[in-house]
Design a protein around this motif. Structure first.
Motif, mmCIF file in Angstrom:
data_model
loop_
_atom_site.group_PDB
_atom_site.id
_atom_site.type_symbol
_atom_site.label_atom_id
_atom_site.label_comp_id
_atom_site.label_asym_id
_atom_site.label_seq_id
_atom_site.Cartn_x
_atom_site.Cartn_y
_atom_site.Cartn_z
ATOM 1 N N HIS A 56 0.823 -1.211 0.000
ATOM 2 C CA HIS A 56 0.000 0.000 0.000
ATOM 3 C C HIS A 56 0.856 1.260 0.000
ATOM 4 O O HIS A 56 0.499 2.275 -0.616
ATOM 5 C CB HIS A 56 -0.926 -0.001 1.222
ATOM 6 C CG HIS A 56 -1.760 1.233 1.324
ATOM 7 N ND1 HIS A 56 -2.843 1.478 0.492
ATOM 8 C CD2 HIS A 56 -1.658 2.321 2.151
ATOM 9 C CE1 HIS A 56 -3.373 2.649 0.800
ATOM 10 N NE2 HIS A 56 -2.683 3.179 1.795
ATOM 11 N N LEU A 57 2.008 1.190 0.653
ATOM 12 C CA LEU A 57 2.913 2.331 0.750
ATOM 13 C C LEU A 57 3.311 2.867 -0.622
ATOM 14 O O LEU A 57 3.579 4.058 -0.780
ATOM 15 C CB LEU A 57 4.172 1.914 1.532
ATOM 16 C CG LEU A 57 5.247 2.953 1.804
ATOM 17 C CD1 LEU A 57 4.711 4.047 2.718
ATOM 18 C CD2 LEU A 57 6.472 2.296 2.426
ATOM 19 N N ARG A 198 4.860 10.479 2.903
ATOM 20 C CA ARG A 198 4.239 9.161 2.765
ATOM 21 C C ARG A 198 5.234 8.038 3.035
ATOM 22 O O ARG A 198 4.902 7.054 3.690
ATOM 23 C CB ARG A 198 3.658 9.025 1.353
ATOM 24 C CG ARG A 198 3.042 7.665 1.089
ATOM 25 C CD ARG A 198 2.123 7.680 -0.099
ATOM 26 N NE ARG A 198 1.467 6.387 -0.264
ATOM 27 C CZ ARG A 198 0.401 6.180 -1.000
ATOM 28 N NH1 ARG A 198 -0.148 7.189 -1.648
ATOM 29 N NH2 ARG A 198 -0.129 4.983 -1.106
ATOM 30 N N ALA A 202 4.463 9.134 7.515
ATOM 31 C CA ALA A 202 3.078 8.698 7.724
ATOM 32 C C ALA A 202 3.051 7.344 8.422
ATOM 33 O O ALA A 202 3.821 6.445 8.103
ATOM 34 C CB ALA A 202 2.336 8.617 6.393
ATOM 35 N N VAL A 203 2.158 7.192 9.402
ATOM 36 C CA VAL A 203 2.075 5.934 10.150
ATOM 37 C C VAL A 203 0.616 5.667 10.518
ATOM 38 O O VAL A 203 -0.107 6.578 10.936
ATOM 39 C CB VAL A 203 2.973 5.966 11.408
ATOM 40 C CG1 VAL A 203 2.561 7.080 12.357
ATOM 41 C CG2 VAL A 203 2.993 4.630 12.114
ATOM 42 N N SER A 204 0.195 4.432 10.355
ATOM 43 C CA SER A 204 -1.165 4.051 10.734
ATOM 44 C C SER A 204 -1.215 3.751 12.226
ATOM 45 O O SER A 204 -0.176 3.528 12.870
ATOM 46 C CB SER A 204 -1.607 2.815 9.952
ATOM 47 O OG SER A 204 -0.830 1.689 10.339
ATOM 48 N N GLU A 205 -2.421 3.728 12.763
ATOM 49 C CA GLU A 205 -2.578 3.367 14.176
ATOM 50 C C GLU A 205 -2.060 1.962 14.430
ATOM 51 O O GLU A 205 -1.421 1.692 15.458
ATOM 52 C CB GLU A 205 -4.054 3.454 14.561
ATOM 53 C CG GLU A 205 -4.353 3.067 16.003
ATOM 54 C CD GLU A 205 -5.834 3.079 16.326
ATOM 55 O OE1 GLU A 205 -6.211 2.557 17.389
ATOM 56 O OE2 GLU A 205 -6.614 3.614 15.512
ATOM 57 N N GLU A 206 -2.300 1.059 13.470
ATOM 58 C CA GLU A 206 -1.862 -0.332 13.627
ATOM 59 C C GLU A 206 -0.337 -0.427 13.658
ATOM 60 O O GLU A 206 0.238 -1.150 14.483
ATOM 61 C CB GLU A 206 -2.404 -1.187 12.472
ATOM 62 C CG GLU A 206 -3.914 -1.389 12.487
ATOM 63 C CD GLU A 206 -4.678 -0.198 11.931
ATOM 64 O OE1 GLU A 206 -5.920 -0.176 12.036
ATOM 65 O OE2 GLU A 206 -4.035 0.728 11.361
ATOM 66 N N LYS A 207 0.321 0.324 12.778
ATOM 67 C CA LYS A 207 1.788 0.287 12.770
ATOM 68 C C LYS A 207 2.347 0.885 14.055
ATOM 69 O O LYS A 207 3.338 0.379 14.596
ATOM 70 C CB LYS A 207 2.340 1.026 11.558
ATOM 71 C CG LYS A 207 3.875 1.036 11.534
ATOM 72 C CD LYS A 207 4.465 1.469 10.217
ATOM 73 C CE LYS A 207 5.985 1.403 10.267
ATOM 74 N NZ LYS A 207 6.620 1.658 8.960
ATOM 75 N N THR A 239 -2.028 -6.444 16.749
ATOM 76 C CA THR A 239 -2.096 -5.017 16.424
ATOM 77 C C THR A 239 -2.900 -4.745 15.157
ATOM 78 O O THR A 239 -3.269 -3.588 14.900
ATOM 79 C CB THR A 239 -0.677 -4.451 16.229
ATOM 80 O OG1 THR A 239 -0.020 -5.164 15.170
ATOM 81 C CG2 THR A 239 0.134 -4.570 17.513
ATOM 82 N N ALA A 241 -1.583 -5.003 12.292
ATOM 83 C CA ALA A 241 -0.616 -4.447 11.343
ATOM 84 C C ALA A 241 -0.362 -5.428 10.198
ATOM 85 O O ALA A 241 -0.574 -6.633 10.322
ATOM 86 C CB ALA A 241 0.696 -4.127 12.063
ATOM 87 N N ASP A 245 4.084 -3.089 7.312
ATOM 88 C CA ASP A 245 4.228 -2.144 8.423
ATOM 89 C C ASP A 245 5.505 -2.364 9.220
ATOM 90 O O ASP A 245 5.865 -1.537 10.059
ATOM 91 C CB ASP A 245 3.016 -2.238 9.362
ATOM 92 C CG ASP A 245 1.755 -1.656 8.744
ATOM 93 O OD1 ASP A 245 1.873 -0.674 7.983
ATOM 94 O OD2 ASP A 245 0.656 -2.193 9.003
#
Length: 331
Positions: A56-57, A198, A202-207, A239, A241, A245
Protein backbone atom coordinates in the motif's frame (compact mmCIF):
# COMPACT_ATOMS: atom_id res chain seq x y z
CA UNK A 1 28.52 2.70 -18.98
CA UNK A 2 25.91 0.01 -19.47
CA UNK A 3 27.37 -2.97 -21.43
CA UNK A 4 26.48 -2.76 -25.12
CA UNK A 5 25.15 -6.34 -25.20
CA UNK A 6 22.39 -5.32 -22.75
CA UNK A 7 21.50 -2.31 -24.88
CA UNK A 8 21.43 -4.47 -28.01
CA UNK A 9 19.27 -7.21 -26.47
CA UNK A 10 16.68 -4.75 -25.22
CA UNK A 11 16.58 -2.93 -28.54
CA UNK A 12 16.22 -6.19 -30.50
CA UNK A 13 13.59 -7.84 -28.28
CA UNK A 14 9.89 -7.23 -28.77
CA UNK A 15 8.69 -9.22 -25.74
CA UNK A 16 10.35 -8.36 -22.43
CA UNK A 17 9.61 -9.52 -18.89
CA UNK A 18 10.92 -7.67 -15.82
CA UNK A 19 11.35 -9.38 -12.43
CA UNK A 20 12.26 -7.56 -9.20
CA UNK A 21 13.18 -9.44 -6.02
CA UNK A 22 10.64 -10.94 -3.63
CA UNK A 23 9.22 -8.55 -1.00
CA UNK A 24 9.94 -5.75 -3.45
CA UNK A 25 11.01 -2.49 -1.81
CA UNK A 26 11.01 1.02 -3.24
CA UNK A 27 14.11 0.48 -5.35
CA UNK A 28 12.93 -2.86 -6.77
CA UNK A 29 9.48 -1.44 -7.54
CA UNK A 30 10.73 1.88 -8.87
CA UNK A 31 13.41 0.43 -11.13
CA UNK A 32 11.07 -2.23 -12.54
CA UNK A 33 8.19 0.13 -13.28
CA UNK A 34 10.49 2.85 -14.64
CA UNK A 35 12.17 0.46 -17.08
CA UNK A 36 8.83 -1.04 -18.12
CA UNK A 37 7.32 2.40 -18.77
CA UNK A 38 10.38 3.44 -20.78
CA UNK A 39 10.37 0.29 -22.92
CA UNK A 40 6.63 0.67 -23.56
CA UNK A 41 7.41 4.02 -25.19
CA UNK A 42 9.36 2.12 -27.87
CA UNK A 43 6.42 -0.18 -28.67
CA UNK A 44 7.77 -3.16 -26.74
CA UNK A 45 5.46 -5.76 -25.22
CA UNK A 46 6.49 -5.48 -21.56
CA UNK A 47 5.21 -7.15 -18.38
CA UNK A 48 6.42 -6.82 -14.79
CA UNK A 49 5.75 -9.83 -12.57
CA UNK A 50 5.80 -9.36 -8.79
CA UNK A 51 5.81 -12.13 -6.22
CA UNK A 52 3.31 -10.28 -4.01
CA UNK A 53 0.83 -7.46 -4.35
CA UNK A 54 2.38 -3.99 -4.43
CA UNK A 55 2.52 -2.72 -0.82
CA UNK A 56 0.00 0.00 0.00
CA UNK A 57 2.91 2.33 0.75
CA UNK A 58 3.84 2.34 -2.95
CA UNK A 59 0.44 2.32 -4.63
CA UNK A 60 1.04 5.91 -5.81
CA UNK A 61 3.63 4.63 -8.31
CA UNK A 62 2.56 4.75 -11.97
CA UNK A 63 2.84 1.77 -14.29
CA UNK A 64 0.81 -0.68 -12.21
CA UNK A 65 -1.32 -1.50 -15.26
CA UNK A 66 1.66 -3.33 -16.81
CA UNK A 67 2.42 -5.21 -13.59
CA UNK A 68 0.98 -8.50 -12.38
CA UNK A 69 1.25 -10.63 -9.25
CA UNK A 70 2.49 -13.98 -10.54
CA UNK A 71 0.45 -17.08 -9.87
CA UNK A 72 0.53 -20.57 -11.36
CA UNK A 73 -1.59 -22.47 -8.80
CA UNK A 74 -1.73 -25.70 -10.81
CA UNK A 75 2.02 -25.67 -11.53
CA UNK A 76 1.17 -26.15 -15.19
CA UNK A 77 4.32 -25.79 -17.37
CA UNK A 78 2.22 -24.48 -20.26
CA UNK A 79 1.02 -21.61 -18.04
CA UNK A 80 4.51 -20.31 -17.26
CA UNK A 81 5.11 -16.99 -19.04
CA UNK A 82 8.26 -16.62 -21.05
CA UNK A 83 9.77 -13.74 -22.91
CA UNK A 84 12.26 -13.13 -25.63
CA UNK A 85 14.23 -11.39 -22.91
CA UNK A 86 13.87 -11.41 -19.12
CA UNK A 87 15.48 -8.77 -16.90
CA UNK A 88 16.02 -9.44 -13.19
CA UNK A 89 16.34 -6.13 -11.35
CA UNK A 90 17.76 -5.43 -7.88
CA UNK A 91 17.98 -9.21 -7.33
CA UNK A 92 21.07 -10.70 -5.70
CA UNK A 93 20.54 -14.35 -6.61
CA UNK A 94 18.02 -16.73 -8.17
CA UNK A 95 16.42 -17.57 -4.82
CA UNK A 96 15.36 -13.92 -4.53
CA UNK A 97 13.03 -14.49 -7.50
CA UNK A 98 10.89 -16.92 -5.52
CA UNK A 99 8.35 -18.81 -7.64
CA UNK A 100 9.07 -16.54 -10.59
CA UNK A 101 12.38 -18.29 -11.19
CA UNK A 102 10.40 -20.47 -13.58
CA UNK A 103 9.62 -17.38 -15.66
CA UNK A 104 13.32 -16.53 -15.67
CA UNK A 105 14.27 -20.04 -16.76
CA UNK A 106 11.53 -20.07 -19.42
CA UNK A 107 12.89 -17.00 -21.21
CA UNK A 108 15.40 -17.00 -24.04
CA UNK A 109 17.73 -14.15 -23.09
CA UNK A 110 18.51 -13.62 -19.41
CA UNK A 111 19.79 -10.30 -18.05
CA UNK A 112 20.70 -9.47 -14.45
CA UNK A 113 21.05 -5.79 -13.41
CA UNK A 114 21.82 -4.97 -9.79
CA UNK A 115 23.85 -2.87 -7.35
CA UNK A 116 24.35 -5.41 -4.54
CA UNK A 117 28.03 -6.39 -4.12
CA UNK A 118 26.94 -9.91 -3.07
CA UNK A 119 25.19 -10.54 -6.43
CA UNK A 120 25.98 -14.03 -7.74
CA UNK A 121 26.00 -13.10 -11.48
CA UNK A 122 23.36 -15.74 -12.18
CA UNK A 123 22.29 -14.67 -15.69
CA UNK A 124 23.81 -15.00 -19.13
CA UNK A 125 24.40 -11.24 -19.20
CA UNK A 126 25.20 -9.52 -15.90
CA UNK A 127 25.75 -5.89 -14.99
CA UNK A 128 26.37 -5.28 -11.29
CA UNK A 129 27.54 -1.86 -10.12
CA UNK A 130 28.02 -1.72 -6.33
CA UNK A 131 28.93 1.97 -6.57
CA UNK A 132 25.35 2.82 -7.53
CA UNK A 133 23.27 3.91 -4.55
CA UNK A 134 20.23 2.16 -5.99
CA UNK A 135 19.32 0.01 -8.97
CA UNK A 136 17.21 2.99 -10.04
CA UNK A 137 20.46 4.87 -10.71
CA UNK A 138 21.52 2.10 -13.11
CA UNK A 139 18.09 2.03 -14.77
CA UNK A 140 18.29 5.82 -15.20
CA UNK A 141 21.59 5.32 -17.05
CA UNK A 142 20.11 2.42 -19.03
CA UNK A 143 17.12 4.46 -20.19
CA UNK A 144 19.50 7.22 -21.31
CA UNK A 145 21.69 4.72 -23.21
CA UNK A 146 18.59 3.34 -24.93
CA UNK A 147 17.85 6.84 -26.18
CA UNK A 148 14.45 6.96 -24.44
CA UNK A 149 13.28 10.27 -23.00
CA UNK A 150 12.23 10.62 -19.39
CA UNK A 151 8.72 11.75 -18.47
CA UNK A 152 6.83 12.52 -15.25
CA UNK A 153 5.92 8.87 -14.53
CA UNK A 154 9.39 7.45 -15.18
CA UNK A 155 11.00 10.22 -13.12
CA UNK A 156 8.66 9.56 -10.19
CA UNK A 157 9.50 5.83 -10.18
CA UNK A 158 13.24 6.47 -10.34
CA UNK A 159 13.11 9.17 -7.66
CA UNK A 160 11.18 6.88 -5.31
CA UNK A 161 13.72 4.08 -5.64
CA UNK A 162 16.69 6.36 -5.05
CA UNK A 163 14.98 8.14 -2.17
CA UNK A 164 14.17 4.91 -0.32
CA UNK A 165 17.50 3.13 -0.88
CA UNK A 166 19.44 6.15 0.39
CA UNK A 167 17.15 6.63 3.39
CA UNK A 168 16.17 10.08 2.17
CA UNK A 169 19.79 10.77 1.13
CA UNK A 170 21.06 10.06 4.67
CA UNK A 171 22.97 6.82 4.08
CA UNK A 172 26.63 6.55 3.15
CA UNK A 173 25.74 5.19 -0.32
CA UNK A 174 24.57 8.68 -1.32
CA UNK A 175 27.08 10.12 -3.81
CA UNK A 176 27.54 13.15 -6.03
CA UNK A 177 26.14 11.01 -8.87
CA UNK A 178 23.03 10.39 -6.77
CA UNK A 179 22.42 14.10 -6.40
CA UNK A 180 23.24 14.73 -10.05
CA UNK A 181 20.60 12.21 -11.18
CA UNK A 182 18.02 13.50 -8.71
CA UNK A 183 18.62 17.09 -9.82
CA UNK A 184 17.47 16.08 -13.32
CA UNK A 185 14.53 14.03 -12.05
CA UNK A 186 13.27 17.05 -10.10
CA UNK A 187 12.76 18.88 -13.39
CA UNK A 188 9.66 16.69 -13.73
CA UNK A 189 6.43 16.83 -11.74
CA UNK A 190 7.46 15.20 -8.46
CA UNK A 191 5.66 16.23 -5.28
CA UNK A 192 8.69 15.97 -2.99
CA UNK A 193 7.02 16.89 0.35
CA UNK A 194 4.09 14.51 -0.16
CA UNK A 195 6.26 11.58 -1.26
CA UNK A 196 8.73 12.09 1.60
CA UNK A 197 5.90 12.29 4.14
CA UNK A 198 4.24 9.16 2.76
CA UNK A 199 7.44 7.11 2.67
CA UNK A 200 9.10 8.20 5.91
CA UNK A 201 6.65 9.91 8.25
CA UNK A 202 3.08 8.70 7.72
CA UNK A 203 2.07 5.93 10.15
CA UNK A 204 -1.16 4.05 10.73
CA UNK A 205 -2.58 3.37 14.18
CA UNK A 206 -1.86 -0.33 13.63
CA UNK A 207 1.79 0.29 12.77
CA UNK A 208 2.20 2.57 15.77
CA UNK A 209 0.95 -0.22 18.05
CA UNK A 210 3.34 -2.65 16.34
CA UNK A 211 6.24 -0.25 16.88
CA UNK A 212 5.42 -0.23 20.60
CA UNK A 213 5.50 -4.01 20.82
CA UNK A 214 8.69 -4.17 18.74
CA UNK A 215 10.47 -1.68 21.00
CA UNK A 216 9.40 -3.71 24.04
CA UNK A 217 11.18 -6.71 22.50
CA UNK A 218 14.50 -4.84 22.33
CA UNK A 219 17.58 -6.75 23.53
CA UNK A 220 21.06 -5.24 23.87
CA UNK A 221 24.36 -7.13 23.83
CA UNK A 222 28.09 -6.37 23.74
CA UNK A 223 27.87 -3.31 25.98
CA UNK A 224 25.10 -1.86 23.85
CA UNK A 225 26.83 -2.28 20.49
CA UNK A 226 24.37 -4.94 19.29
CA UNK A 227 20.59 -4.39 19.33
CA UNK A 228 17.97 -7.01 18.46
CA UNK A 229 14.26 -6.51 17.80
CA UNK A 230 11.75 -9.31 17.28
CA UNK A 231 8.42 -9.20 15.45
CA UNK A 232 6.24 -12.31 15.62
CA UNK A 233 3.10 -13.29 13.74
CA UNK A 234 1.18 -12.89 17.00
CA UNK A 235 2.34 -9.29 17.30
CA UNK A 236 1.03 -8.56 13.81
CA UNK A 237 -2.29 -10.25 14.60
CA UNK A 238 -2.71 -8.45 17.93
CA UNK A 239 -2.10 -5.02 16.42
CA UNK A 240 -3.80 -5.58 13.08
CA UNK A 241 -0.62 -4.45 11.34
CA UNK A 242 0.44 -5.68 7.90
CA UNK A 243 3.75 -7.24 6.90
CA UNK A 244 4.65 -4.03 5.12
CA UNK A 245 4.23 -2.14 8.42
CA UNK A 246 7.47 -3.72 9.66
CA UNK A 247 9.38 -1.56 7.18
CA UNK A 248 11.72 0.87 8.94
CA UNK A 249 11.23 -0.52 12.45
CA UNK A 250 14.83 -1.75 12.53
CA UNK A 251 15.95 1.89 12.57
CA UNK A 252 14.64 2.29 16.12
CA UNK A 253 17.34 -0.16 17.17
CA UNK A 254 20.02 1.18 14.82
CA UNK A 255 19.52 4.76 16.00
CA UNK A 256 20.26 4.02 19.67
CA UNK A 257 23.42 5.78 20.83
CA UNK A 258 26.30 3.31 20.97
CA UNK A 259 24.70 0.67 18.73
CA UNK A 260 26.86 -0.44 15.81
CA UNK A 261 24.76 -3.39 14.56
CA UNK A 262 20.99 -3.77 14.64
CA UNK A 263 19.07 -6.89 13.69
CA UNK A 264 15.34 -7.36 13.21
CA UNK A 265 13.93 -10.89 13.36
CA UNK A 266 10.54 -11.08 11.64
CA UNK A 267 8.63 -14.32 11.85
CA UNK A 268 7.15 -15.34 8.50
CA UNK A 269 4.27 -17.74 8.01
CA UNK A 270 6.07 -19.95 5.47
CA UNK A 271 9.71 -18.89 5.34
CA UNK A 272 10.84 -19.15 8.95
CA UNK A 273 12.41 -15.87 10.05
CA UNK A 274 13.43 -12.97 7.86
CA UNK A 275 16.50 -11.28 9.34
CA UNK A 276 17.23 -7.65 8.47
CA UNK A 277 20.68 -6.33 9.39
CA UNK A 278 21.95 -2.75 9.65
CA UNK A 279 25.23 -1.23 10.80
CA UNK A 280 26.31 2.35 11.37
CA UNK A 281 29.92 2.36 10.26
CA UNK A 282 32.59 -0.33 10.38
CA UNK A 283 30.66 -3.62 10.69
CA UNK A 284 30.11 -5.44 7.39
CA UNK A 285 26.71 -7.06 7.90
CA UNK A 286 26.72 -8.35 4.31
CA UNK A 287 29.33 -10.91 5.37
CA UNK A 288 26.92 -12.33 7.94
CA UNK A 289 23.99 -12.32 5.54
CA UNK A 290 26.04 -14.05 2.85
CA UNK A 291 27.08 -16.78 5.29
CA UNK A 292 23.38 -17.55 5.79
CA UNK A 293 22.50 -17.54 2.05
CA UNK A 294 21.48 -13.89 2.01
CA UNK A 295 23.17 -10.75 0.74
CA UNK A 296 23.13 -7.00 0.53
CA UNK A 297 25.51 -4.15 1.28
CA UNK A 298 28.12 -3.51 3.96
CA UNK A 299 25.72 -1.47 6.11
CA UNK A 300 22.39 -3.01 5.05
CA UNK A 301 21.78 -6.69 4.35
CA UNK A 302 19.44 -9.55 5.10
CA UNK A 303 18.79 -13.27 4.97
CA UNK A 304 16.16 -15.86 5.83
CA UNK A 305 16.66 -18.58 8.45
CA UNK A 306 14.29 -21.54 8.44
CA UNK A 307 13.65 -21.45 12.18
CA UNK A 308 11.47 -19.48 14.56
CA UNK A 309 12.85 -16.11 15.72
CA UNK A 310 14.34 -17.39 18.99
CA UNK A 311 16.24 -20.17 17.23
CA UNK A 312 17.27 -17.77 14.47
CA UNK A 313 18.83 -15.48 17.07
CA UNK A 314 20.89 -18.36 18.46
CA UNK A 315 22.12 -19.21 14.97
CA UNK A 316 23.19 -15.70 13.98
CA UNK A 317 24.09 -13.82 17.17
CA UNK A 318 27.67 -15.12 17.41
CA UNK A 319 28.33 -13.99 13.85
CA UNK A 320 27.06 -10.52 14.69
CA UNK A 321 29.20 -10.34 17.82
CA UNK A 322 32.22 -11.47 15.81
CA UNK A 323 31.96 -8.65 13.26
CA UNK A 324 31.61 -6.13 16.08
CA UNK A 325 34.63 -7.47 17.95
CA UNK A 326 36.73 -7.80 14.80
CA UNK A 327 36.97 -4.02 14.77
CA UNK A 328 38.69 -4.09 18.17
CA UNK A 329 41.21 -6.60 16.79
CA UNK A 330 41.95 -4.50 13.73
CA UNK A 331 42.36 -1.25 15.65
Amino acid sequence: MIPQNIINKLKESKNIIILPHISADGDALGSSLALALALKKTAKNVRVYFEEEIPHLFTFLPGREIATKYSNPDNNPSEIPGGETVVALDTGDLERLGKRVEIFNNSSNKINIDHHPTNTHFAEINYVNPKAAATCEIVYELIKELGIGLDNDIALCLYTGILTDTGGFKYSNTTSMTHSIVSELLNYQIDVPTISYRLFDAVSEEKLKLIGKAINSLELFEDGKLALITITRNMLAETGALDEDTEGIINYARNINGVEVAALFKENAELGTKVSLRSKSYANVAEVALKHSGGGHKNAAGCTINENPEEAKKIIINDLIKIINSHKTNC
